[in-house]
Design a protein around this motif. Structure first.
Motif, PDB file in Angstrom:
ATOM      1  N   ARG A  39       2.050  50.642  23.963  1.00 34.90           N
ATOM      2  CA  ARG A  39       1.254  49.917  23.009  1.00 34.90           C
ATOM      3  C   ARG A  39       0.451  48.608  23.835  1.00 34.90           C
ATOM      4  O   ARG A  39      -0.880  49.190  24.240  1.00 34.90           O
ATOM      5  CB  ARG A  39       1.369  49.470  22.110  1.00 34.90           C
ATOM      6  N   ARG A  40       0.845  48.411  24.483  1.00 34.68           N
ATOM      7  CA  ARG A  40       0.233  47.352  25.481  1.00 34.68           C
ATOM      8  C   ARG A  40      -1.061  47.649  26.636  1.00 34.68           C
ATOM      9  O   ARG A  40      -1.980  47.226  27.228  1.00 34.68           O
ATOM     10  CB  ARG A  40       0.794  46.058  25.942  1.00 34.68           C
ATOM     11  N   TYR A  41       0.129  48.798  27.368  1.00 35.60           N
ATOM     12  CA  TYR A  41      -1.188  48.548  29.025  1.00 35.60           C
ATOM     13  C   TYR A  41      -0.879  50.345  28.392  1.00 35.60           C
ATOM     14  O   TYR A  41      -0.321  50.739  29.321  1.00 35.60           O
ATOM     15  CB  TYR A  41      -0.118  48.390  29.640  1.00 35.60           C
ATOM     16  N   PRO A  42      -1.983  50.916  27.710  1.00 32.03           N
ATOM     17  CA  PRO A  42      -2.249  52.129  27.144  1.00 32.03           C
ATOM     18  C   PRO A  42      -2.029  52.862  29.215  1.00 32.03           C
ATOM     19  O   PRO A  42      -1.022  54.042  28.901  1.00 32.03           O
ATOM     20  CB  PRO A  42      -2.340  52.934  26.299  1.00 32.03           C
ATOM     21  N   ILE A  43      -2.701  53.287  30.124  1.00 32.50           N
ATOM     22  CA  ILE A  43      -3.436  53.476  30.807  1.00 32.50           C
ATOM     23  C   ILE A  43      -2.325  53.249  32.256  1.00 32.50           C
ATOM     24  O   ILE A  43      -2.397  54.512  32.636  1.00 32.50           O
ATOM     25  CB  ILE A  43      -4.903  52.968  30.827  1.00 32.50           C
ATOM     26  N   GLY A  44      -2.234  51.699  31.953  1.00 38.08           N
ATOM     27  CA  GLY A  44      -1.252  52.123  33.109  1.00 38.08           C
ATOM     28  C   GLY A  44       0.347  52.840  32.947  1.00 38.08           C
ATOM     29  O   GLY A  44       0.690  53.447  33.565  1.00 38.08           O
ATOM     30  N   VAL A  51      -3.169  56.619  25.514  1.00 35.21           N
ATOM     31  CA  VAL A  51      -4.162  56.932  25.727  1.00 35.21           C
ATOM     32  C   VAL A  51      -5.538  57.681  24.916  1.00 35.21           C
ATOM     33  O   VAL A  51      -6.680  56.596  25.054  1.00 35.21           O
ATOM     34  CB  VAL A  51      -4.393  57.120  27.206  1.00 35.21           C
ATOM     35  N   TRP A  52      -5.634  58.477  24.216  1.00 30.01           N
ATOM     36  CA  TRP A  52      -6.512  58.880  23.748  1.00 30.01           C
ATOM     37  C   TRP A  52      -6.389  58.400  22.092  1.00 30.01           C
ATOM     38  O   TRP A  52      -8.076  58.576  21.852  1.00 30.01           O
ATOM     39  CB  TRP A  52      -6.574  60.455  23.713  1.00 30.01           C
ATOM     40  N   ALA A  53      -5.344  57.670  21.455  1.00 25.93           N
ATOM     41  CA  ALA A  53      -6.037  57.030  20.825  1.00 25.93           C
ATOM     42  C   ALA A  53      -6.004  55.785  20.905  1.00 25.93           C
ATOM     43  O   ALA A  53      -6.452  55.463  19.009  1.00 25.93           O
ATOM     44  CB  ALA A  53      -4.521  57.528  19.764  1.00 25.93           C
ATOM     45  N   ARG A  54      -6.016  55.229  21.305  1.00 27.97           N
ATOM     46  CA  ARG A  54      -6.552  53.722  21.797  1.00 27.97           C
ATOM     47  C   ARG A  54      -8.076  53.885  21.803  1.00 27.97           C
ATOM     48  O   ARG A  54      -8.390  52.677  21.850  1.00 27.97           O
ATOM     49  CB  ARG A  54      -5.638  53.320  22.648  1.00 27.97           C
ATOM     50  N   TYR A  55      -8.804  54.932  22.663  1.00 23.83           N
ATOM     51  CA  TYR A  55      -9.588  54.575  23.866  1.00 23.83           C
ATOM     52  C   TYR A  55     -11.109  55.498  23.047  1.00 23.83           C
ATOM     53  O   TYR A  55     -10.075  57.502  22.706  1.00 23.83           O
ATOM     54  CB  TYR A  55      -9.287  54.793  25.032  1.00 23.83           C
ATOM     55  N   PRO A  56     -11.616  55.566  23.632  1.00 26.76           N
ATOM     56  CA  PRO A  56     -12.838  56.405  23.447  1.00 26.76           C
ATOM     57  C   PRO A  56     -12.672  57.374  24.662  1.00 26.76           C
ATOM     58  O   PRO A  56     -12.221  56.915  25.611  1.00 26.76           O
ATOM     59  CB  PRO A  56     -13.925  55.545  23.710  1.00 26.76           C
ATOM     60  N   VAL A  57     -13.850  58.253  24.136  1.00 32.76           N
ATOM     61  CA  VAL A  57     -12.837  59.308  25.096  1.00 32.76           C
ATOM     62  C   VAL A  57     -14.175  59.219  26.848  1.00 32.76           C
ATOM     63  O   VAL A  57     -13.241  59.470  28.187  1.00 32.76           O
ATOM     64  CB  VAL A  57     -14.637  60.613  24.713  1.00 32.76           C
ATOM     65  N   ARG A  58     -15.340  58.640  26.814  1.00 28.20           N
ATOM     66  CA  ARG A  58     -15.472  57.873  28.226  1.00 28.20           C
ATOM     67  C   ARG A  58     -14.079  57.233  29.122  1.00 28.20           C
ATOM     68  O   ARG A  58     -14.215  56.789  30.135  1.00 28.20           O
ATOM     69  CB  ARG A  58     -16.662  57.106  27.878  1.00 28.20           C
ATOM     70  N   TRP A  60     -10.989  60.025  29.432  1.00 25.88           N
ATOM     71  CA  TRP A  60     -10.785  60.983  30.061  1.00 25.88           C
ATOM     72  C   TRP A  60     -10.793  60.571  31.290  1.00 25.88           C
ATOM     73  O   TRP A  60     -10.159  61.290  32.519  1.00 25.88           O
ATOM     74  CB  TRP A  60     -12.471  62.250  30.430  1.00 25.88           C
ATOM     75  N   PRO A  61     -11.076  59.797  32.103  1.00 26.50           N
ATOM     76  CA  PRO A  61     -10.374  59.987  33.941  1.00 26.50           C
ATOM     77  C   PRO A  61      -9.357  59.207  33.915  1.00 26.50           C
ATOM     78  O   PRO A  61      -8.515  60.679  35.323  1.00 26.50           O
ATOM     79  CB  PRO A  61     -11.723  58.346  34.266  1.00 26.50           C
ATOM     80  N   PRO A  62      -8.537  58.988  33.053  1.00 26.10           N
ATOM     81  CA  PRO A  62      -6.500  57.925  33.329  1.00 26.10           C
ATOM     82  C   PRO A  62      -6.216  59.594  33.115  1.00 26.10           C
ATOM     83  O   PRO A  62      -4.756  59.899  33.719  1.00 26.10           O
ATOM     84  CB  PRO A  62      -6.789  57.554  32.766  1.00 26.10           C
ATOM     85  N   THR A  63      -6.947  60.445  32.238  1.00 28.29           N
ATOM     86  CA  THR A  63      -6.447  62.339  31.998  1.00 28.29           C
ATOM     87  C   THR A  63      -6.523  63.158  33.504  1.00 28.29           C
ATOM     88  O   THR A  63      -5.149  63.725  33.417  1.00 28.29           O
ATOM     89  CB  THR A  63      -6.448  62.377  30.416  1.00 28.29           C
ATOM     90  N   ALA A 121      -3.381  64.976  39.505  1.00 32.18           N
ATOM     91  CA  ALA A 121      -1.524  64.640  40.475  1.00 32.18           C
ATOM     92  C   ALA A 121      -0.331  65.519  39.699  1.00 32.18           C
ATOM     93  O   ALA A 121       0.498  65.241  40.567  1.00 32.18           O
ATOM     94  CB  ALA A 121      -0.875  63.110  39.866  1.00 32.18           C
ATOM     95  N   TYR A 122      -0.438  66.026  38.815  1.00 30.40           N
ATOM     96  CA  TYR A 122       0.848  66.228  38.288  1.00 30.40           C
ATOM     97  C   TYR A 122       0.532  67.866  38.401  1.00 30.40           C
ATOM     98  O   TYR A 122       1.927  68.015  38.415  1.00 30.40           O
ATOM     99  CB  TYR A 122       0.983  66.816  36.224  1.00 30.40           C
ATOM    100  N   GLU A 123      -0.412  68.619  38.440  1.00 31.76           N
ATOM    101  CA  GLU A 123      -0.321  69.850  38.778  1.00 31.76           C
ATOM    102  C   GLU A 123       0.015  69.975  40.736  1.00 31.76           C
ATOM    103  O   GLU A 123       0.393  71.335  41.280  1.00 31.76           O
ATOM    104  CB  GLU A 123      -1.181  70.308  38.872  1.00 31.76           C
ATOM    105  N   THR A 124      -0.843  69.004  41.240  1.00 32.01           N
ATOM    106  CA  THR A 124      -0.410  69.075  43.146  1.00 32.01           C
ATOM    107  C   THR A 124       1.551  68.731  43.335  1.00 32.01           C
ATOM    108  O   THR A 124       1.596  68.858  43.865  1.00 32.01           O
ATOM    109  CB  THR A 124      -1.438  68.110  44.252  1.00 32.01           C
TER     110      THR A 124
END
Length: 389
Positions: free
Chosen positions: A57-62, A95-102, A105-108, A114-117
């Motif tokens: 909740r405090r650091y969603p992207i991190g 992340v998507w519930a806390r931030y707008p699309v712009r 999407w980059p961390p997603t 990274a997951y696929e690789t």
């Protein structure tokens, strides 16, 4: 559920514990099945992938990037998750519930790549089905999270609009009160001016014909009595509008005057100020307005001594001179002089009160030490008519 939602730390702790248990239960070696368990290091790495959920909740992207990095490390070390990677999905949802699309999407994109690789580099048993499943899960997570973000934004905008509307209503109500008070003040001025003018004319007439025409003088006095009664009735009606709907008993009491100065000095002495009252000259009666002016100036001056002069003592002198009343407050020093308050109180308020009654006030330091406030109020002129300015 309400209790859990009210404690987000408890909810995230339970969520991280459940994900860690799921990751440990589904951990297996590369090419193995559910029963082919990794060693202690692999199990610890699998459980570590759920720890960042504690601060999601405090650091969603991190949190998302750290969970992806730990999961990738798990794959690259030769392990696989037979029960999926729910930690990544939960972090992506946050992340998507806390931030707008712009911003979301980059961390997603980084997480998906990274997951696929890591999955391909770790030689997954079924790379294509696993990739399709991961993309479907990621798409569903993005849609759900973004819908939550949109709904939260709408609720926030609705709340802000309601708050703005409430503020506007409050401002309109305050403006209406101000306009009503201005109207009442004008009406009060007109009523008082009219009745006082009538009383002044009739009083002058009665004085002029008091000896020569007693009947005329008596009629003038009757007119004064009636006009005074009407004026008082009008004042009561108008002032009743200005009174609050609820007031404590005893709230409306006579305004203080010079006779209340000893009590004022006594109260301030009880508060810790060493103060003395000295009266010189021959006391004479003063109108209530002038008495209130002198009392308020003395009250403000003595209060300033308490605020600004530290342990200084104060002397209040009330001198009935030949031409006017002189009120002097001097402290013995020991602190910074008070500053004027441009909001209408303090030294500015003293000057306004003095000017209202034709008085003069002098404020400044005294030699050799201390600070003084001296108010001079002229005595009322008995020969001046009540209707004159």
């Amino acid at each position: 559920m309400r209790g859990v939602r009210a404690r987000p730390v408890l909810l995230d702790s339970a969520l991280a514990l459940a994900v860690a248990a799921l990751m440990v239960a589904g951990a297996a070696v590369r090419g193995g099945d559910l029963g082919d368990r990794p060693g202690a290091a692999g199990l610890a790495l699998a459980a570590a992938g759920a720890v960042p959920l504690l601060v999601r909740r405090r650091y969603p992207i991190g949190s998302l990037l750290v969970i992806v990095a730990l999961t990738c490390a798990f794959y690259l070390y030769g392990f696989r998750t037979t029960l999926g990677a729910p930690g990544i999905l939960i972090a992506a949802y946050t992340v998507w519930a806390r931030y707008p699309v712009r911003q979301a999407w980059p961390p997603t994109v980084i997480a998906v790549v990274a997951y696929e690789t890591a999955m391909i580099a770790g030689r997954a048993s079924h790379p294509i089905p696993d990739t399709v499943l991961a993309l479907l899960q990621a798409s569903a997570t993005v849609l759900i999270g973004h819908s939550v973000y949109i709904r939260a934004n709408r609720l926030r905008e609705t709340a802000e609009r309601a708050e703005r509307a409430e503020r506007e209503i409050e401002l309109e109500a305050q403006q209406a009160v101000v306009e009503e008070r201005i109207r009442i003040a004008r009406e009060l001025h007109d009523v008082v001016s009219h009745h006082l003018a009538v009383i002044s004319v009739q009083a002058n007439l009665a004085r002029y014909v008091f000896e020569s025409a007693p009947d005329t003088a008596r009629g003038a006095l009757d007119t004064i009595t009636g006009t005074t009664t009407e004026a008082l009735d009008e004042l009561r009606r108008l002032l009743s509008v200005l009174r609050p709907p609820r007031h404590e008993p005893g709230e409306y009491r006579p305004q203080p005057g010079l006779a209340d100065l000893p009590a004022l000095v006594g109260r301030l002495s009880d508060a810790g100020l060493t103060a003395h009252l000295r009266v010189t000259g021959t006391p004479r009666p003063l109108p209530p307005g002038q008495q209130l002016c002198a009392y308020r100036v003395a009250q403000e001056a003595l209060t300033n001594v308490i605020k600004h002069a530290g342990d200084a003592s104060a002397e209040l002198t009330l001198d009935y001179g030949d031409d006017g009343l002189r009120l002097l407050v001097i402290d013995s020093g020991g602190g910074a002089p008070p500053r004027a308050n441009h909001a209408g109180h303090g030294l500015v308020g003293m000057r306004e009160r003095a000017r209202m009654y034709g008085g003069v006030i002098e404020i400044g330091p005294r030699e050799p030490a201390g600070f003084g406030i001296e108010l001079t109020l002229p005595y009322p002129n008995p020969g001046r008519s009540a209707g004159e300015p």
